[in-house]
Design a protein around this motif. Structure first.
Motif, PDB file in Angstrom:
ATOM      1  N   LEU A  68       0.500  -1.361  -0.283  1.00 45.57           N
ATOM      2  CA  LEU A  68      -0.296  -0.204   0.031  1.00 45.57           C
ATOM      3  C   LEU A  68       0.536   1.265  -0.185  1.00 45.57           C
ATOM      4  O   LEU A  68       2.052   1.604   0.675  1.00 45.57           O
ATOM      5  N   LYS A  69       0.838   2.401  -0.983  1.00 41.18           N
ATOM      6  CA  LYS A  69       1.407   3.203  -0.685  1.00 41.18           C
ATOM      7  C   LYS A  69       0.204   4.413  -0.371  1.00 41.18           C
ATOM      8  O   LYS A  69      -1.218   3.950  -0.374  1.00 41.18           O
ATOM      9  N   GLY A  70       0.516   5.496   0.110  1.00 33.96           N
ATOM     10  CA  GLY A  70       0.007   6.847   0.697  1.00 33.96           C
ATOM     11  C   GLY A  70       0.450   6.833   2.320  1.00 33.96           C
ATOM     12  O   GLY A  70       1.360   6.145   2.590  1.00 33.96           O
ATOM     13  N   ASP A  71      -0.622   7.601   2.966  1.00 29.95           N
ATOM     14  CA  ASP A  71      -0.324   7.918   3.705  1.00 29.95           C
ATOM     15  C   ASP A  71      -0.929   6.858   4.972  1.00 29.95           C
ATOM     16  O   ASP A  71      -2.281   6.301   4.944  1.00 29.95           O
ATOM     17  N   PHE A  72      -0.803   7.295   6.755  1.00 31.58           N
ATOM     18  CA  PHE A  72      -0.926   6.079   7.512  1.00 31.58           C
ATOM     19  C   PHE A  72      -2.340   6.070   7.074  1.00 31.58           C
ATOM     20  O   PHE A  72      -3.778   4.703   6.973  1.00 31.58           O
ATOM     21  N   ALA A  73      -3.201   6.810   7.097  1.00 30.69           N
ATOM     22  CA  ALA A  73      -4.947   6.644   7.361  1.00 30.69           C
ATOM     23  C   ALA A  73      -5.817   6.126   5.664  1.00 30.69           C
ATOM     24  O   ALA A  73      -6.464   5.366   5.868  1.00 30.69           O
ATOM     25  N   TYR A  74      -4.549   6.394   5.209  1.00 27.98           N
ATOM     26  CA  TYR A  74      -5.100   5.683   2.892  1.00 27.98           C
ATOM     27  C   TYR A  74      -4.814   4.010   3.752  1.00 27.98           C
ATOM     28  O   TYR A  74      -5.496   3.316   3.490  1.00 27.98           O
ATOM     29  N   LYS A  75      -3.692   4.373   4.436  1.00 24.95           N
ATOM     30  CA  LYS A  75      -3.436   2.663   4.475  1.00 24.95           C
ATOM     31  C   LYS A  75      -4.814   2.134   5.613  1.00 24.95           C
ATOM     32  O   LYS A  75      -5.414   0.684   5.450  1.00 24.95           O
ATOM     33  N   VAL A  76      -4.966   2.783   6.629  1.00 24.20           N
ATOM     34  CA  VAL A  76      -5.633   1.679   7.775  1.00 24.20           C
ATOM     35  C   VAL A  76      -7.175   1.638   7.118  1.00 24.20           C
ATOM     36  O   VAL A  76      -7.754   0.431   6.789  1.00 24.20           O
ATOM     37  N   SER A  77      -7.151   2.452   6.512  1.00 25.73           N
ATOM     38  CA  SER A  77      -8.751   2.630   5.308  1.00 25.73           C
ATOM     39  C   SER A  77      -8.688   1.373   4.752  1.00 25.73           C
ATOM     40  O   SER A  77      -9.895   0.789   4.182  1.00 25.73           O
ATOM     41  N   ALA A  78      -7.314   1.423   3.525  1.00 23.27           N
ATOM     42  CA  ALA A  78      -7.772   0.517   2.355  1.00 23.27           C
ATOM     43  C   ALA A  78      -7.824  -0.803   3.860  1.00 23.27           C
ATOM     44  O   ALA A  78      -8.351  -1.984   2.844  1.00 23.27           O
TER      45      ALA A  78
END
Length: 191
Positions: free
Chosen positions: A171-181
């Motif tokens: 997963l690429k992106g910030d922490f919030a994006y990773k948690v959401s994904a």
């Protein structure tokens, strides 16, 4: 107000922390067995005048240091936590007092009011570990719940954990994006 369990569960790196178990009989054997089942590489020292044969065998197998002496407060030096597991209440109480005087966490077997922590039921399947607590009220209930979860959790649950970890690393992106994904992906597991 209804009574509830206000304990905060933590998972300790027992190979880093040094645990002292005082006692060499049945209760000490139970505590040592429980600890080593969950953390086979735990750093443990035991102090007692004498040790049961089963304690000695387990100590040999898991590199547990056995000290054949009566308890003395000096044994609390350089340990991180203490389990008092003798069959003498006054000795256990003294261990508690000595440990608290130097800010050590202490568990006094079968005496919840003298415990900073409890050794609950634990289910381990690979990297998945579930801890069960009854707030010291019913170790038997914790045992039965542990047996239940050991039966219902699939043996291959660790494969799922490993696969999710590999997915997480892509997963690429910030922490919030990773948690959401990850939340989106894993919610299908329980539906």
């Amino acid at each position: 107000m209804k009574e509830r369990n206000n304990l905060y569960p933590v998972f300790l790196k027992m190979h880093v922390l040094h645990t002292l178990i005082v006692g060499g009989g049945n209760v000490a054997l139970e505590k040592l067995t429980f600890l080593l089942k969950s953390s086979p590489n735990a750093k443990v020292t035991m102090v007692a005048i004498q040790f049961k044969k089963e304690v000695k065998e387990l100590a040999d197998k898991f590199d547990v240091q056995l000290i054949h002496m009566a308890y003395d407060a000096a044994f609390l030096t350089d340990v991180d936590m203490v389990i008092a597991a003798t069959d003498k209440f006054l000795v256990n109480k003294q261990i508690h007092e000595d440990a608290k005087a130097i800010n050590l966490l202490v568990n006094v077997a079968d005496t919840p009011e003298l415990c900073d922590f409890y050794l609950g039921g634990i289910v381990t399947k690979g990297h998945v570990k579930i801890a069960i607590s009854t707030n010291g009220k019913s170790p038997t209930t914790a045992k039965r719940l542990r047996q239940f979860f050991e039966e219902v959790l699939p043996e291959n649950i660790d494969d799922l954990v490993q696969n999710l970890n590999r997915y997480r690393q892509t997963l690429k992106g910030d922490f919030a994006y990773k948690v959401s994904a990850l939340n989106e992906f894993t919610k299908r597991l329980i539906e």
